[in-house]
Design an enzyme around this catalytic site. Sequence first.
Site, short mmCIF file in Angstrom:
data_model
loop_
_atom_site.label_atom_id
_atom_site.label_comp_id
_atom_site.label_asym_id
_atom_site.label_seq_id
_atom_site.Cartn_x
_atom_site.Cartn_y
_atom_site.Cartn_z
N HIS A 136 4.35 1.13 40.58
CA HIS A 136 4.45 2.39 39.91
C HIS A 136 5.59 2.85 39.46
O HIS A 136 5.76 3.36 38.53
CB HIS A 136 3.81 3.39 41.04
CG HIS A 136 3.43 4.80 40.65
ND1 HIS A 136 2.06 5.13 40.59
CD2 HIS A 136 4.34 5.77 40.85
CE1 HIS A 136 2.39 6.64 40.15
NE2 HIS A 136 3.84 6.85 40.47
N GLU A 137 6.77 2.86 40.25
CA GLU A 137 7.76 3.38 39.82
C GLU A 137 8.37 2.57 38.81
O GLU A 137 9.02 3.37 37.63
CB GLU A 137 9.11 3.66 40.71
CG GLU A 137 8.37 4.16 42.23
CD GLU A 137 8.09 5.53 42.09
OE1 GLU A 137 8.19 6.33 41.09
OE2 GLU A 137 7.05 5.70 42.77
N HIS A 180 6.73 3.78 35.39
CA HIS A 180 6.95 5.08 34.92
C HIS A 180 8.05 5.05 33.82
O HIS A 180 8.36 5.86 33.27
CB HIS A 180 7.79 5.93 36.03
CG HIS A 180 6.78 6.91 36.71
ND1 HIS A 180 5.82 7.59 36.06
CD2 HIS A 180 6.52 7.11 38.02
CE1 HIS A 180 5.11 8.25 37.02
NE2 HIS A 180 5.42 8.07 38.29
N GLY A 232 7.16 8.89 48.64
CA GLY A 232 7.57 7.32 48.83
C GLY A 232 8.66 6.82 48.05
O GLY A 232 9.42 6.22 48.43
N ALA A 233 8.50 7.32 46.67
CA ALA A 233 9.83 6.80 46.11
C ALA A 233 10.09 7.60 44.78
O ALA A 233 8.99 8.53 44.23
CB ALA A 233 9.27 5.19 45.54
N MET A 234 11.05 7.38 43.70
CA MET A 234 11.21 8.24 42.60
C MET A 234 11.57 7.30 41.56
O MET A 234 12.63 6.45 41.59
CB MET A 234 12.36 9.41 43.16
CG MET A 234 12.74 10.14 41.99
SD MET A 234 11.26 11.04 41.26
CE MET A 234 11.85 11.17 39.59
N1 B3K Z 1 7.46 11.36 40.43
C1 B3K Z 1 7.69 11.03 42.04
C2 B3K Z 1 7.01 11.95 42.78
C3 B3K Z 1 8.14 13.40 42.81
C4 B3K Z 1 7.76 14.23 43.84
C5 B3K Z 1 8.38 15.69 43.86
N2 B3K Z 1 7.91 16.57 44.86
C6 B3K Z 1 7.23 9.77 42.62
C7 B3K Z 1 6.28 9.41 41.85
O1 B3K Z 1 4.99 9.78 41.47
O2 B3K Z 1 6.36 8.17 41.36
ZN ZN Z 2 4.53 8.63 40.04
#
Ligand code: B3K
Ligand code: ZN
Length: 849
Positions: free
Chosen positions: A289-290, A293, A253-255
């Site tokens: 969500h992102e 983080h 989805g996203a990072m």
């Molecule tokens: N932290 C990333 C997911 C990374 C997946 C790597 N295979 C997105 C997230 O959970 O926000």
């Molecule tokens: Zn996440």
Amino acid sequence: MRDAAPKTIYLKDYQPFGYDVESVELVFDLVPNATRVRASIRFVPKPEGDRNFFLHGEDLKLISASIDGTSVSPTISAEGLTCDVPDKPFLWEAEVEIDPQGNTALEGLYMSNGMYCTQCEAEGFRKITYYPDRPDVLSIFTVTINGPHPVLLSNGNPTASAHHSATWHDPWPKPAYLFALVAGDLVAHSDSFVTRAGRHVDLNLWVRKGDLHKCAFGMQALKDSMRWDEKVYGREYDLDVFNIVAVDDFNMGAMENKGLNIFNSSAVLASPETATDANFERIEAIIAHEYFHNWTGNRITCRDWFQLCLKEGLTVFRDSQFTSDMRSAPVKRIGDVIDLRARQFAEDQGPLAHPVRPESFQEINNFYTATVYEKGAEVIAMLKRLVGDDAYAQALDLYFERHDGQACTIEDWLKVFEDTTGRDLTQFKRWYSQAGTPRLKVEDSFENGTYTLTFTQSLAPSKATPEPAPQVIPIAVGLLGVDGREVRATQVLEMTEATQSFRFDGLDGRPVPSILRGFSAPVILERAVPEGENAFLLAHDTDPFNRWDAGRTLARQSLIAMIREGAKSDPAYLDGIHAVLADDTLDPAYRALMLSLPSQGDLATALYDMGETPDPDAIWRARQNMQKALAAHLADLLTHVFGRHQVHEDYAPDAEQAGKRALTGAVLALKTRRDLGAAAQVQFNNASNMTQKIGALACLVRAGRGREALASFEAQWRDDRLVMDKWFALQVIEANPDQAAGTAERLTRHTDFNWKNPNRFRAVLGALVMNHAGFHAADGSGYRLLADWLIRLDPVNPQTTARMCSAFQTWRRYDTRRQALIAEALDRILATPDLSRDTTEMLTRIRNA
Ligand code: B3K
Ligand code: ZN
């Protein structure tokens, strides 16, 4: 080189790295198939640290390496390098060459439609340069990008820019998995935000020119998230700029890269004409969500990948709180539980079961699972329920204060709760270490005004958890009187023993219990419910989740009887739903959920859970019959409800309008069973938003009248990838089971089936898996087609291949013929030469079930 022999990594073997990394400077000279990366890294030996100097590195061509200016010749393997280094602080300099254009795995630095982008979590940075690529090594990065692109981005704040060059400095220490770089011909939808402390932040959403009209909603969601995190968690943003980039080729989805989030375009771009209400809601949640983080993940990160749930469970929990605040809390909760039961319970039931904090892995990318994410979030919800809202807030404040800038563990997380509340969380911690879904048996009795509930918990022993012990289970309970009024408000019972009773005194008569309100723990409730009680709760429960769940239980029980013995649909269920649909005091979105049936997969899980072998065809038929029965039983209401809840205002993707469209959409599906698509055709012709357009199209396809509509839809949207993904997926999902594999196969021959694009691959092959009876077609055509394509995709993109292997995780549920066909498919994939580590691990775990 492809992957070496699989190695298992254990939590218990954790060792810190022997060096601190004081600073990292990177210079990129971007060339599609020969990008040069120069790294200057200051290492400082830790006083007591391990002196074994190992840097990860994969698929790198080392051009030169030096220490303090003197060239060195490290020993290089497929996984990295070792080198003799001085016993004092030193400067490591290395230049490597990499091939972003040839990088189809979409991990590390790669290209998507002419733009450069990166994905480093979990272990992609090692494909960019030699580095201690582990989350507990934090450093300060300065990045210079040289390339002919108008837009050159990295983490942090921009510090210098010249013709074809830009430098970025990120003042916050971060692990390499949060590194990001983007270069391309992009345009920005820009805005700004002033934090509570008065910091001015430039916000940009970078997209291709043609996508600018799809940015406004994502930008608003970002600003809402920033405000919400200040208000609810006291967390402010900490850089001068926040960039989001939309990319078409992305594995997930996203990072959450620091200051430079990279998004799958499907998770950020939306306009009313091209995206559905569900897309808008998902986008809002992923942006949140992102963004969240930034504190839970970036400022406080994970010590090692076993602690993944520390950031993911908490951040999912935070984004679900956000969505509950922005939209309807009960509707969000019901949606989350539907998802949890469908994905996480299924995971627990099969060979991929693992604890929220796994203890070993071969490929960490295979552990970004429903258990780590969604069950991880449930564990936090339980913790909050147990300690209360105020203590939760205090514990979080302490967490941020104590651990800012650190790489932490679940132990650190629980300790802040212990320190703020004085509670001993030793037993609670079992939620992190024991795999599987606990079952909660309930018995009740009533005597002299005292009502007693007795619970017995059990957890099936498994490979991951051979000797399970009782967990702490918060059980929210309310009691209703026979007139439907609440005689005891919701109370959270704290269960710690294997068997435990709770008494309610001073009652006038035997109450009707409403147990596990709000789904207060991720468990399976087992109770011999007296005849009529679920219908009563469906009519009266004051807890919206349990009211919905009573309806769902009635639906499931009725469907199971229909599957087993071809029974007729339960009139109590049909009457109950009729009353709900007629009740205009109820939120339309909630009524829409009430109209939805348990999925085919849910029914298969339920049957297997009862020791039976699910028959996919019988499940499919029973659902068809139930929908027909609902359509007939609700016939007098359908036209009225459909008309009454039409939205006449301009389209807005808010909860209120979306709820109305969800309800009229569900009603349209039922109407189609009676009018053979007449109303759907009208809606299809007139719809000016994608929600109603695609909803009507699905009805037409289901009714066997979709040919023309599909063609006109394709003609209209041919150039919009995200919309075309819907067009591909819909045909496979809505196909009759006997035609699903054939339809999918035909679509793989469509000129626009770009199988290297993960979204498009999933739109066809992922959709096939979602068509339960179609995927499990008795002739094995579904299994064969998926296996063929996984074999083809694996050398190109192991991560997406491995993820899709989970389609087979439930294989032991089915009859021996189907099991044999699946085993054949699994063995065929496993026999493929050079199969990736990702796919090998997944299939070995599944095959050995
Ligand atoms: N932290 C990333 C997911 C990374 C997946 C790597 N295979 C997105 C997230 O959970 O926000
Ligand atoms: Zn996440």
